[in-house]
Structure formats: C-alpha cells, structure tokens
Design a protein around this motif. Sequence first.
Motif, short mmCIF file in Angstrom:
data_model
loop_
_atom_site.label_atom_id
_atom_site.label_comp_id
_atom_site.label_asym_id
_atom_site.label_seq_id
_atom_site.Cartn_x
_atom_site.Cartn_y
_atom_site.Cartn_z
N LEU A 68 32.53 54.93 58.60
CA LEU A 68 33.89 54.44 58.79
C LEU A 68 34.12 53.23 57.90
N TRP A 69 35.34 53.09 57.42
CA TRP A 69 35.68 52.03 56.47
C TRP A 69 36.82 51.16 57.00
N GLY A 70 36.78 49.89 56.61
CA GLY A 70 37.94 49.06 56.78
C GLY A 70 38.93 49.31 55.66
N GLN A 71 40.08 48.66 55.73
CA GLN A 71 41.12 48.87 54.72
C GLN A 71 40.85 48.07 53.45
N GLY A 72 39.96 47.10 53.54
CA GLY A 72 39.61 46.33 52.36
C GLY A 72 40.44 45.07 52.21
N THR A 73 39.87 44.14 51.46
CA THR A 73 40.59 42.91 51.16
C THR A 73 40.45 42.63 49.66
N GLN A 74 41.53 42.22 49.06
CA GLN A 74 41.53 41.99 47.62
C GLN A 74 41.01 40.58 47.31
N VAL A 75 40.15 40.52 46.32
CA VAL A 75 39.60 39.25 45.86
C VAL A 75 39.89 39.12 44.36
N THR A 76 40.52 38.04 44.00
CA THR A 76 40.79 37.76 42.58
C THR A 76 40.08 36.47 42.21
N VAL A 77 39.29 36.54 41.15
CA VAL A 77 38.59 35.35 40.65
C VAL A 77 39.31 34.88 39.40
N SER A 78 39.95 33.73 39.53
CA SER A 78 40.75 33.22 38.42
C SER A 78 40.95 31.73 38.58
N SER A 79 41.01 31.06 37.44
CA SER A 79 41.27 29.62 37.49
C SER A 79 42.77 29.34 37.50
#
Length: 120
Positions: free
Chosen positions: A109-120
């Motif tokens: 089973l999976w969660g819906q996910g969370t977006q991660v952005t790496v940026s300055s």
Amino acid sequence: QVQLQESGPGLVKPSQTLSLTCTVSGASLTDNSAHWSWVRQPPGKGLEWVGAITSSGTTDHNASLKSRTSISKDDAKPAVYLQMSNLQPDDTGDYFCAVDFLGPPETVLWGQGTQVTVSS
C-alpha cells in the motif's frame, strides 16, 4: 483500512536536512508481517527505493543514499520518519511512504506522496 499520509516542508535549501513524516492509520508498526519503506521519484524518472524499517526497528537503506539517510519510527503515534542530510537539487522529487504486508498474500500500500523541491 490502512492509510499512509506523508508530510514535509516542500521546499528545502541545498545542504539542508530533509525531514519527512509518514503518519499511519489502520495498522500497527509493531506488526511483524509489515515492512515500512520510503520511495522517491525524481521528475521524469522512475521510482527509487530509499530505505525501509521493520517492526523491530531494523533498517535497510539504498546503498547510494545510506550515508545521508536515517529511517525511524514511533510506534505510539504511529509514524515513520525519513531524514536525509546534505540535500542537493538531484534529490528533488516526490517522496512516498509504502507498507509491504508480507502475507501471504503479499500486499503493498502507498501513500499519496509529498513533493520535495531542493532549491536556493
């Protein structure tokens, strides 16, 4: 009904540490038939397994990420955590929490996910 809900900061600066939480409902983290994993997907690329934790707290990590990742859990909440240090733009992507119930039959089973952005 088992539900997994990821949460995190969304935007992280390069070199910072990412902390994500997977809040679990409908299941116990002490269930020894279940393994709890983190998986990520960079934009336009396939899924990449990050690591996992078992009911006993034993962890396993993607070898390429092992030096930067830590997975833990809080059985009382219950929640599973991912920490990843020294984030770089290549770490940008969607991060998913998943549970593998070994069965038989095996069920993932999976969660819906969370977006991660790496940026300055």
